[in-house]
Enzyme design. Structure first.
Site, PDB file in Angstrom:
ATOM      1  N   GLY A   1     115.614 130.979 -28.503  1.00  0.00           N
ATOM      2  CA  GLY A   1     115.330 129.565 -29.660  1.00  0.00           C
ATOM      3  C   GLY A   1     114.104 128.229 -29.449  1.00  0.00           C
ATOM      4  O   GLY A   1     112.965 128.948 -29.953  1.00  0.00           O
ATOM      5  N   GLY A   2     114.139 127.604 -28.491  1.00  0.00           N
ATOM      6  CA  GLY A   2     112.745 126.805 -28.370  1.00  0.00           C
ATOM      7  C   GLY A   2     111.361 127.853 -28.960  1.00  0.00           C
ATOM      8  O   GLY A   2     110.218 127.212 -29.695  1.00  0.00           O
TER       9      GLY A   2
ATOM     10  N   SER B   1     115.817 130.309 -22.597  1.00  0.00           N
ATOM     11  CA  SER B   1     114.804 129.993 -22.147  1.00  0.00           C
ATOM     12  C   SER B   1     113.812 131.327 -21.435  1.00  0.00           C
ATOM     13  O   SER B   1     112.670 131.448 -20.926  1.00  0.00           O
ATOM     14  CB  SER B   1     114.742 129.456 -20.438  1.00  0.00           C
ATOM     15  OG  SER B   1     115.581 128.411 -20.622  1.00  0.00           O
TER      16      SER B   1
ATOM     17  N   ASN C   1     115.764 132.070 -33.191  1.00  0.00           N
ATOM     18  CA  ASN C   1     117.237 131.102 -33.533  1.00  0.00           C
ATOM     19  C   ASN C   1     116.284 129.346 -33.687  1.00  0.00           C
ATOM     20  O   ASN C   1     116.176 128.685 -32.926  1.00  0.00           O
ATOM     21  CB  ASN C   1     118.048 130.232 -32.156  1.00  0.00           C
ATOM     22  CG  ASN C   1     118.958 129.147 -32.802  1.00  0.00           C
ATOM     23  OD1 ASN C   1     119.657 129.007 -34.239  1.00  0.00           O
ATOM     24  ND2 ASN C   1     120.333 129.438 -31.497  1.00  0.00           N
ATOM     25  N   TRP C   2     115.946 128.560 -34.672  1.00  0.00           N
ATOM     26  CA  TRP C   2     115.630 127.639 -35.248  1.00  0.00           C
ATOM     27  C   TRP C   2     116.028 125.914 -34.885  1.00  0.00           C
ATOM     28  O   TRP C   2     115.622 125.062 -34.895  1.00  0.00           O
ATOM     29  CB  TRP C   2     114.684 127.628 -36.613  1.00  0.00           C
ATOM     30  CG  TRP C   2     113.675 128.931 -37.482  1.00  0.00           C
ATOM     31  CD1 TRP C   2     113.306 130.055 -36.184  1.00  0.00           C
ATOM     32  CD2 TRP C   2     113.064 129.254 -37.488  1.00  0.00           C
ATOM     33  NE1 TRP C   2     112.382 130.439 -36.021  1.00  0.00           N
ATOM     34  CE2 TRP C   2     111.930 129.840 -37.305  1.00  0.00           C
ATOM     35  CE3 TRP C   2     112.839 128.550 -38.865  1.00  0.00           C
ATOM     36  CZ2 TRP C   2     111.389 130.174 -38.725  1.00  0.00           C
ATOM     37  CZ3 TRP C   2     111.689 128.558 -39.881  1.00  0.00           C
ATOM     38  CH2 TRP C   2     110.978 129.588 -39.920  1.00  0.00           C
ATOM     39  N   LYS C   3     116.987 126.949 -34.849  1.00  0.00           N
ATOM     40  CA  LYS C   3     118.757 124.810 -34.493  1.00  0.00           C
ATOM     41  C   LYS C   3     118.716 124.937 -35.965  1.00  0.00           C
ATOM     42  O   LYS C   3     117.729 124.981 -36.995  1.00  0.00           O
ATOM     43  CB  LYS C   3     118.678 125.103 -33.213  1.00  0.00           C
ATOM     44  CG  LYS C   3     118.631 126.098 -32.827  1.00  0.00           C
ATOM     45  CD  LYS C   3     118.295 125.873 -30.903  1.00  0.00           C
ATOM     46  CE  LYS C   3     118.973 126.762 -29.595  1.00  0.00           C
ATOM     47  NZ  LYS C   3     118.748 126.522 -28.124  1.00  0.00           N
TER      48      LYS C   3
ATOM     49  N   GLU D   1     124.238 134.158 -23.701  1.00  0.00           N
ATOM     50  CA  GLU D   1     123.205 133.211 -23.471  1.00  0.00           C
ATOM     51  C   GLU D   1     123.762 132.693 -22.225  1.00  0.00           C
ATOM     52  O   GLU D   1     124.880 131.347 -23.074  1.00  0.00           O
ATOM     53  CB  GLU D   1     123.500 132.208 -24.584  1.00  0.00           C
ATOM     54  CG  GLU D   1     122.547 133.448 -25.385  1.00  0.00           C
ATOM     55  CD  GLU D   1     121.370 132.330 -27.085  1.00  0.00           C
ATOM     56  OE1 GLU D   1     120.603 132.211 -26.871  1.00  0.00           O
ATOM     57  OE2 GLU D   1     122.974 131.518 -27.477  1.00  0.00           O
TER      58      GLU D   1
ATOM     59  N   GLY E   1     117.564 125.716 -23.430  1.00  0.00           N
ATOM     60  CA  GLY E   1     117.008 125.278 -23.424  1.00  0.00           C
ATOM     61  C   GLY E   1     116.853 124.044 -21.954  1.00  0.00           C
ATOM     62  O   GLY E   1     115.812 123.880 -22.377  1.00  0.00           O
TER      63      GLY E   1
ATOM     64  N   GLU F   1     126.150 126.077 -28.797  1.00  0.00           N
ATOM     65  CA  GLU F   1     125.978 124.715 -29.476  1.00  0.00           C
ATOM     66  C   GLU F   1     127.336 124.878 -30.144  1.00  0.00           C
ATOM     67  O   GLU F   1     127.418 123.151 -30.271  1.00  0.00           O
ATOM     68  CB  GLU F   1     124.706 123.927 -29.667  1.00  0.00           C
ATOM     69  CG  GLU F   1     123.409 124.739 -28.588  1.00  0.00           C
ATOM     70  CD  GLU F   1     122.347 124.288 -29.354  1.00  0.00           C
ATOM     71  OE1 GLU F   1     122.120 125.411 -29.774  1.00  0.00           O
ATOM     72  OE2 GLU F   1     121.294 124.345 -27.465  1.00  0.00           O
TER      73      GLU F   1
ATOM     74  N   HIS G   1     127.436 129.987 -31.306  1.00  0.00           N
ATOM     75  CA  HIS G   1     126.771 129.839 -29.913  1.00  0.00           C
ATOM     76  C   HIS G   1     126.800 128.600 -29.154  1.00  0.00           C
ATOM     77  O   HIS G   1     127.632 128.015 -29.676  1.00  0.00           O
ATOM     78  CB  HIS G   1     125.098 129.103 -31.183  1.00  0.00           C
ATOM     79  CG  HIS G   1     123.648 128.478 -30.122  1.00  0.00           C
ATOM     80  ND1 HIS G   1     124.593 127.914 -28.868  1.00  0.00           N
ATOM     81  CD2 HIS G   1     123.015 129.556 -29.148  1.00  0.00           C
ATOM     82  CE1 HIS G   1     123.311 128.070 -28.745  1.00  0.00           C
ATOM     83  NE2 HIS G   1     122.448 129.174 -28.971  1.00  0.00           N
TER      84      HIS G   1
HETATM   85  P1  PGA Z   1     115.647 129.018 -25.904  1.00  0.00           P
HETATM   86  O1  PGA Z   1     117.388 128.524 -26.473  1.00  0.00           O
HETATM   87  O2  PGA Z   1     115.546 129.334 -26.375  1.00  0.00           O
HETATM   88  O3  PGA Z   1     115.895 127.346 -25.961  1.00  0.00           O
HETATM   89  O4  PGA Z   1     116.612 128.253 -24.260  1.00  0.00           O
HETATM   90  C1  PGA Z   1     118.121 129.885 -26.609  1.00  0.00           C
HETATM   91  C2  PGA Z   1     119.324 129.858 -27.932  1.00  0.00           C
HETATM   92  O5  PGA Z   1     120.099 128.852 -27.396  1.00  0.00           O
HETATM   93  O6  PGA Z   1     119.355 130.856 -28.064  1.00  0.00           O
END
Ligand code: PGA
Length: 245
Positions: free
Chosen positions: A227-228, A206, A8-10, A161, A167, A96, A94
């Site tokens: 994500g990251g 994470s 997930n490149w966000k 998640e 994050g 977010e 998600h």
């Molecule tokens: P993260 O994000 O790996 O940076 O914790 C995961 C996500 O939001 O899908």
């Protein structure tokens, strides 16, 4: 079920950055044929990344779609538009999106229906906040999210998640992941009968090369939503390589 490693490149990536990342993934993915790879770039670069990855064993997804097929919804993107740009998957609900855009379980359910009717496979995210976990309400919260966000005859993937793990560098413990994934599997059986067994459950929050092997080997963990670490090709591919064969 083959494991799925989804990135997930966000809200990261100009066209040049996204193309560089896609090129590095394409060059390095040869030895991870034991799992399915998916990247979900920002919608603005989806088509360019789809072209850059054409013929590579890496699928494309969106990060959200609207619940309607088209219409007067400024700034939104329809599922068919994602499909047209090269996506075959979409991340929905998600945390977010739930937090920043007030998405409810009902909104997410409408989006799932829109995604499926446009031919996209949805990844529906669920997960509790730190406060809800501190109150011992994590399974209750996730149970409500599952029954509220998934339509009848759901076909797609779930991503567990925990919000506090996203994050933060603090992933859920193997014991917590095992307990929650077992609970989600039970809920899927309860809601969908025998079909509930075929729904893959990803872990996200994470996930890094250093913890991937441990997390991905746990029962009922069908892969990861990353994500990251998905923004660094070597890290994303290292996570995929750590997936049990
Ligand atoms: P993260 O994000 O790996 O940076 O914790 C995961 C996500 O939001 O899908």
């Amino acid at each position: 079920m083959r494991p799925l490693i989804a990135g997930n490149w966000k809200m990261h990536g100009t066209r040049a950055e996204a193309l560089a990342l896609a090129a590095a993934l394409r060059a390095g993915c040869g030895d991870v044929a034991h799992c399915d790879l998916l990247v979900c770039p920002p919608a603005t670069v989806l088509h360019a990344v789809a072209q850059a990855l054409a013929g590579a064993p890496i699928a494309l997804g969106g990060q959200d779609c609207h619940g309607e097929a088209n219409g007067a919804h400024t700034g939104d993107i329809a599922a068919a538009m994602l499909r047209d740009a090269g996506a075959s998957w979409v991340i929905l609900g998600h945390s977010e999106r739930r937090a920043d855009h007030g998405e409810t379980d009902e909104t997410v359910r409408e989006k799932v229906l829109a995604a499926v009717s446009a031919g996209l496979c949805p990844i529906v995210c669920v997960g509790e906040s730190a406060a809800q976990r501190a109150e011992g309400r994590e399974t209750e919260v996730v149970g409500w999210q599952i029954s509220g966000s998934l339509p009848q005859d759901f076909s797609g993937v779930i991503a567990y998640e925990p919000i506090w793990a996203i994050g933060s560098g603090q992933h859920a413990t193997p014991a917590d992941v095992t307990t929650m994934h077992a609970f989600i599997r039970e809920e899927l059986h309860r809601q969908f009968g025998a079909c509930g067994a075929g729904i893959s459950i990803l872990y996200g929050g994470s996930v890094k090369p250093a913890n991937a092997a441990e997390l991905l080997a746990l029962p009922e963990v069908g892969g990861a939503l990353v994500g990251g670490a998905s923004l660094v090709a070597d890290d994303f591919l290292a996570i995929a390589r750590a997936t049990p064969r």
